[in-house]
Design a protein around this motif. Structure first.
Motif, PDB file in Angstrom:
ATOM      1  N   ALA A  59      29.663 -23.047-125.859  1.00 38.42           N
ATOM      2  CA  ALA A  59      30.528 -23.908-126.670  1.00 38.42           C
ATOM      3  C   ALA A  59      29.695 -24.992-127.349  1.00 38.42           C
ATOM      4  N   TYR A  60      29.720 -24.983-128.674  1.00 35.86           N
ATOM      5  CA  TYR A  60      29.132 -26.067-129.462  1.00 35.86           C
ATOM      6  C   TYR A  60      29.658 -25.954-130.884  1.00 35.86           C
ATOM      7  N   ARG A  61      29.586 -27.045-131.638  1.00 36.08           N
ATOM      8  CA  ARG A  61      30.129 -27.072-132.998  1.00 36.08           C
ATOM      9  C   ARG A  61      29.126 -26.442-133.959  1.00 36.08           C
ATOM     10  N   HIS A  62      29.390 -25.195-134.363  1.00 36.99           N
ATOM     11  CA  HIS A  62      28.497 -24.508-135.303  1.00 36.99           C
ATOM     12  C   HIS A  62      29.086 -24.394-136.705  1.00 36.99           C
ATOM     13  N   LYS A  63      30.394 -24.658-136.841  1.00 36.11           N
ATOM     14  CA  LYS A  63      31.087 -24.719-138.124  1.00 36.11           C
ATOM     15  C   LYS A  63      31.115 -23.386-138.883  1.00 36.11           C
ATOM     16  N   LYS A  64      31.025 -22.294-138.135  1.00 39.71           N
ATOM     17  CA  LYS A  64      31.133 -20.964-138.741  1.00 39.71           C
ATOM     18  C   LYS A  64      32.402 -20.247-138.278  1.00 39.71           C
TER      19      LYS A  64
END
Length: 320
Positions: A59-64
């Protein structure tokens, strides 16, 4: 026995894993090896809710968005050749309302290279199954390796959701849907009396406000409840926030009567996400239809179409 790999894409504005997601992944783990990736920052305590049911969680913010999460998970799979099917799944639905074995059984003999639970002109991407001739192909790897970030939702649908169906067709492979505009009328006709009886669970004044249409899949208005009566295994989370339907009223009635799914999972999720909805009155629907007649903005294949009195006045083409 079919060996399946499930790539589950998650997202939470609250950076948590909700109980409905845990239940969904638990059910999926009975049929597949599940890998989870969320496009948000979820801590280890939350991820541990899935530890009994997943092989790996990230889990991490990759914006894809979903396709980006699926691409990330694919990069972590070293034994992909061992699988017969890959499931692309996201958390945009509540369910399964009915056993997943029913949908797998329904589609097992289809001579296709990919299928989804539903679609009209393309496979809707909250539940897609890919076979080896797709997920082992170099063109599929190229497709997944080139997912862009920070796109608008309509560009994501056009480039990736519609794009996946399109690229499969371009390589002379076939896809199908368990529920689609092509087969819906036949399924409704086969269970006509059961559907008619079931729809009488809708209060009379609500039925008067709605004209049921079965020429295409509609997941966000009251037509959906005919799909549920056909055994459609999911209900869209986003639909509960719309003011153009009566999901807040009808979903508890239908799910509690026709499904063993715990409606508290939905009620708790709606509360956590502060999703509220007013009952759609006849007056509200008339006003909405009148506003759409005077001015309407629609997303079409070429871009955004603007209409006044149903006359097209301008088309804004896609920027990418």
């Amino acid at each position: 026995m079919v060996k399946r790999l499930c790539l589950f894409a998650g997202y939470s504005k609250n950076n948590i894993i909700e109980d409905y997601v845990v239940y969904y992944i638990k059910e999926l783990s009975l049929f597949a090896d599940v890998y989870y990736c969320a496009d948000c920052n979820i801590n280890e305590f939350e991820l541990n809710k899935l530890s009994n049911y997943v092989k790996k969680s990230i889990a991490y913010r990759h914006k894809k968005y979903d396709f980006g999460s699926w691409a990330i998970l694919l990069s972590h799979i070293n034994n992909i050749n061992e699988y017969d099917e890959i499931l692309l799944i996201n958390d945009s639905v509540y369910g399964p309302l009915f056993p997943l074995k029913d949908i797998f059984e329904k589609m097992k003999d289809k001579e296709v290279s990919a299928w989804s639970v539903c679609g009209n002109l393309f496979m809707m991407s909250f539940f897609i199954v890919l076979k080896r001739e797709v997920f082992l192909a170099s063109w599929f790897k190229d497709f997944m390796d080139n997912i862009k970030n920070d796109l608008e939702k309509n560009d994501i649908v056009r480039l990736y959701e519609k794009g996946l169906s399109k690229i499969i067709e371009q390589h002379n492979l076939k896809w199908d849907c368990a529920f689609s505009s092509q087969n819906l009328k036949a399924q409704i006709k086969e269970k006509q009396h059961f559907i008619q009886k079931g729809l009488k669970n809708i209060p009379l004044k609500t039925r008067i406000c709605h004209r049921f249409r079965f020429n295409k899949i509609r997941l966000y208005d009251d037509d959906y409840f005919a799909l549920l009566l056909l055994g459609f295994p999911f209900i869209k989370k986003q639909a509960f926030g719309f003011y153009s339907n009566n999901f807040n009223l009808l979903a508890p009635i239908f799910i509690k009567k026709y499904s063993h799914y715990d409606y508290n999972l939905i009620a708790n999720s709606l509360e956590i996400n502060n999703i509220t909805q007013n009952h759609l009155s006849f007056r509200t629907k008339i006003i909405k239809n009148l506003k759409n007649f005077i001015f309407e903005k629609k997303y079409k294949g070429k871009g955004i179409v603007y209409k006044i009195f149903k006359i097209k006045i301008y088309t804004k083409k896609h920027s990418i």
